[in-house]
Enzyme design. Structure first.
Site, PDB file in Angstrom:
ATOM      1  N   ALA A   1       0.855  -1.198   0.000  1.00 45.98           N
ATOM      2  CA  ALA A   1       0.000   0.000   0.000  1.00 45.98           C
ATOM      3  C   ALA A   1       0.882   1.237   0.000  1.00 45.98           C
ATOM      4  O   ALA A   1       2.097   1.129  -0.183  1.00 45.98           O
ATOM      5  CB  ALA A   1      -0.907  -0.023   1.220  1.00 45.98           C
ATOM      6  N   ASN A   2       0.282   2.407   0.195  1.00 45.24           N
ATOM      7  CA  ASN A   2       1.076   3.638   0.311  1.00 45.24           C
ATOM      8  C   ASN A   2       0.410   4.562   1.328  1.00 45.24           C
ATOM      9  O   ASN A   2      -0.635   4.229   1.887  1.00 45.24           O
ATOM     10  CB  ASN A   2       1.232   4.306  -1.065  1.00 45.24           C
ATOM     11  CG  ASN A   2      -0.117   4.672  -1.666  1.00 45.24           C
ATOM     12  OD1 ASN A   2      -0.841   5.493  -1.135  1.00 45.24           O
ATOM     13  ND2 ASN A   2      -0.456   4.015  -2.772  1.00 45.24           N
ATOM     14  N   ARG A   3       1.000   5.721   1.559  1.00 42.56           N
ATOM     15  CA  ARG A   3       0.571   6.583   2.656  1.00 42.56           C
ATOM     16  C   ARG A   3      -0.598   7.498   2.320  1.00 42.56           C
ATOM     17  O   ARG A   3      -0.946   8.372   3.106  1.00 42.56           O
ATOM     18  CB  ARG A   3       1.734   7.465   3.119  1.00 42.56           C
ATOM     19  CG  ARG A   3       2.845   6.713   3.766  1.00 42.56           C
ATOM     20  CD  ARG A   3       3.874   7.693   4.312  1.00 42.56           C
ATOM     21  NE  ARG A   3       5.123   7.022   4.583  1.00 42.56           N
ATOM     22  CZ  ARG A   3       5.339   6.254   5.657  1.00 42.56           C
ATOM     23  NH1 ARG A   3       4.383   6.098   6.546  1.00 42.56           N
ATOM     24  NH2 ARG A   3       6.500   5.663   5.816  1.00 42.56           N
ATOM     25  N   SER A   4      -1.197   7.369   1.150  1.00 40.01           N
ATOM     26  CA  SER A   4      -2.301   8.263   0.794  1.00 40.01           C
ATOM     27  C   SER A   4      -3.440   8.125   1.808  1.00 40.01           C
ATOM     28  O   SER A   4      -3.851   7.029   2.159  1.00 40.01           O
ATOM     29  CB  SER A   4      -2.800   7.898  -0.611  1.00 40.01           C
ATOM     30  OG  SER A   4      -4.038   8.527  -0.843  1.00 40.01           O
TER      31      SER A   4
ATOM     32  N   ALA B   1      -3.875   7.513  -5.223  1.00 40.30           N
ATOM     33  CA  ALA B   1      -2.474   7.100  -5.323  1.00 40.30           C
ATOM     34  C   ALA B   1      -2.490   5.613  -5.665  1.00 40.30           C
ATOM     35  O   ALA B   1      -2.425   4.750  -4.792  1.00 40.30           O
ATOM     36  CB  ALA B   1      -1.750   7.351  -4.015  1.00 40.30           C
TER      37      ALA B   1
END
Ligand code: C5P
Length: 392
Positions: A204-207, A270
């Protein structure tokens, strides 16, 4: 709101005085407002004040109304019903469908959208009975304006404070589909995507989804019908928006294509560029002495690129560019590569991802516009206004 017919139910809360301010604001925008106070509402504001500020006769008696306009006619007259303030008791009466006063009858008889702005003590707001009533009403399409956290009449603070009338206005305009985006369908993507490695792990990512959700809310506030395709996020659903929840980039693309046609697509998500090439069917196990596994990656579909080249391409396609260096040149390259109309470029080297503020540049064929550092909600509002102008 010129000429629009709004029924204002005023129930019993100390915040009822703010209904007077709201009536004044609505009239200043050209709406015709008729007040229907409840008996408890009239303990806090007078009929005379309501009559003066709406410039309409005030109706509060079910039996008197029967001989004059009638609750059915009143319910049909309204294009929008506001319950401001909505007390805990009034929400319970609405949830139960009680019709023992004029307000209750009108609320049952109307087919117009109903917006309610709750106001009550935090303990009453948090009580499971109130929360169950809210859930029931939400399920029937009632939309809620607030409440917000803040000071109460009694010396305490918490959730249950009436949203300020000025802050209600954009949501009321949206409910009346009254605004520069009225009649438009806007597709917004938001949040990260989760790309599964195995049943328990993902990439995943930090969005946070804050910017995308803000844009969806801002477009709805300008009257658009909004489909928000969102990856997994913690931020609440924006009011008045259809939310489609997805996990992976491939699901997000499918949901976006299913939402077409749209007048505009704003791709703020994102999206993960890559996903694990194979998702293990079972949890991957650590074997004693074995080396760490290598993840082979596969390319995800590019949603922005796909929408930009789509047979049913939205008239306006907007992408985002999160960059940590050479922000504008990279955004210009992205504009050409993706075939979208604008790129909203931001520098994410600081605390932008997951943060409250954003400093963006709007890159289009026409050139580059630099916006100052602003709260993400303000970026969203300006962007929605720019979309409205472009579609006009
Ligand atoms: O390619 P890059 O991730 O730098 O581009 C960012 C823009 O492209 C954003 O608007 C993002 O929502 C969109 N995007 C997409 N699908 C992808 C990757 C990015 O829609 N797979």
């Amino acid at each position: 709101m010129q000429g629009r017919r709004i029924l204002l139910v005023v129930s019993g809360s100390v915040a009822a005085f703010k209904a007077l301010a709201l009536a004044r604001l609505l009239r200043a925008e050209g709406a015709t407002v008729r007040a229907v106070p409840t008996a408890a509402g009239l303990r806090f504001v007078t009929k005379e004040s309501l009559a003066a500020l709406t410039a309409q006769p005030v109706m509060d008696d079910l039996w008197a109304a029967e001989s004059e306009i009638g609750h059915i006619r009143l319910a049909r007259w309204a294009e929008l019903v506001l319950v401001v303030p909505a007390s805990a008791h009034r929400l319970a009466a609405m949830a139960a469908g009680l019709a023992d006063d004029l307000a209750g009858c009108v609320l049952l008889a109307t087919r117009a959208p109903v917006l309610a702005a709750p106001a009550m003590n935090p303990a009453m707001w948090e009580h499971p009975a109130t929360q169950a009533n809210l859930a029931a009403l939400r399920g029937r399409g009632v939309r809620f304006l607030g409440p917000v956290e803040g000071a109460m009449a009694e010396p305490e603070s918490g959730p249950g404070r009436l949203l300020e009338p000025e802050a209600m206005l954009p949501l009321i305009r949206a409910a009346l589909a009254d605004g520069p985006l009225a009649g438009r369908h806007v597709l917004v993507t938001s949040g990260p995507t989760h790309e599964p490695i195995d049943p328990v792990r993902y990439i995943a990512n930090r969005s946070s989804g804050r910017q995308g959700h803000g844009i969806a809310a801002a477009c709805a506030a300008l009257g658009a019908r909004v489909t928000l395709v969102s990856g997994p996020v913690q931020v609440p659903d924006p009011p008045g928006v259809r939310v489609v929840r997805v996990e992976t980039a491939r699901d997000m693309l499918a949901a976006c294509e299913a939402a077409l046609p749209a007048d505009a697509a704003i791709c703020a998500a994102a999206v993960a560029d890559w996903r694990p090439a194979r998702e293990a069917g079972q949890k991957m196990k650590k074997q004693p002495g074995a080396a760490a596994p290598t993840l082979e990656m596969a390319l995800n579909p590019d949603i922005l690129l796909t929408l930009s080249a789509h047979a049913r391409r939205p008239r306006l396609v907007v992408g985002f560019a999160a960059e940590t260096e050479q922000v504008v040149p990279h955004a210009q390259a992205k504009l050409a590569r993706k075939g979208c109309d604008w790129v909203v470029a931001n520098d994410v080297s600081g605390d932008v991802m997951g943060g409250a503020e954003n400093a963006v540049h709007i890159v289009s064929a026409a050139g580059v516009e630099d916006w100052p550092r602003l709260p993400k909600e303000e970026v969203a509002a300006r962007l929605a206004a720019r979309v409205a102008a472009a579609l006009a």
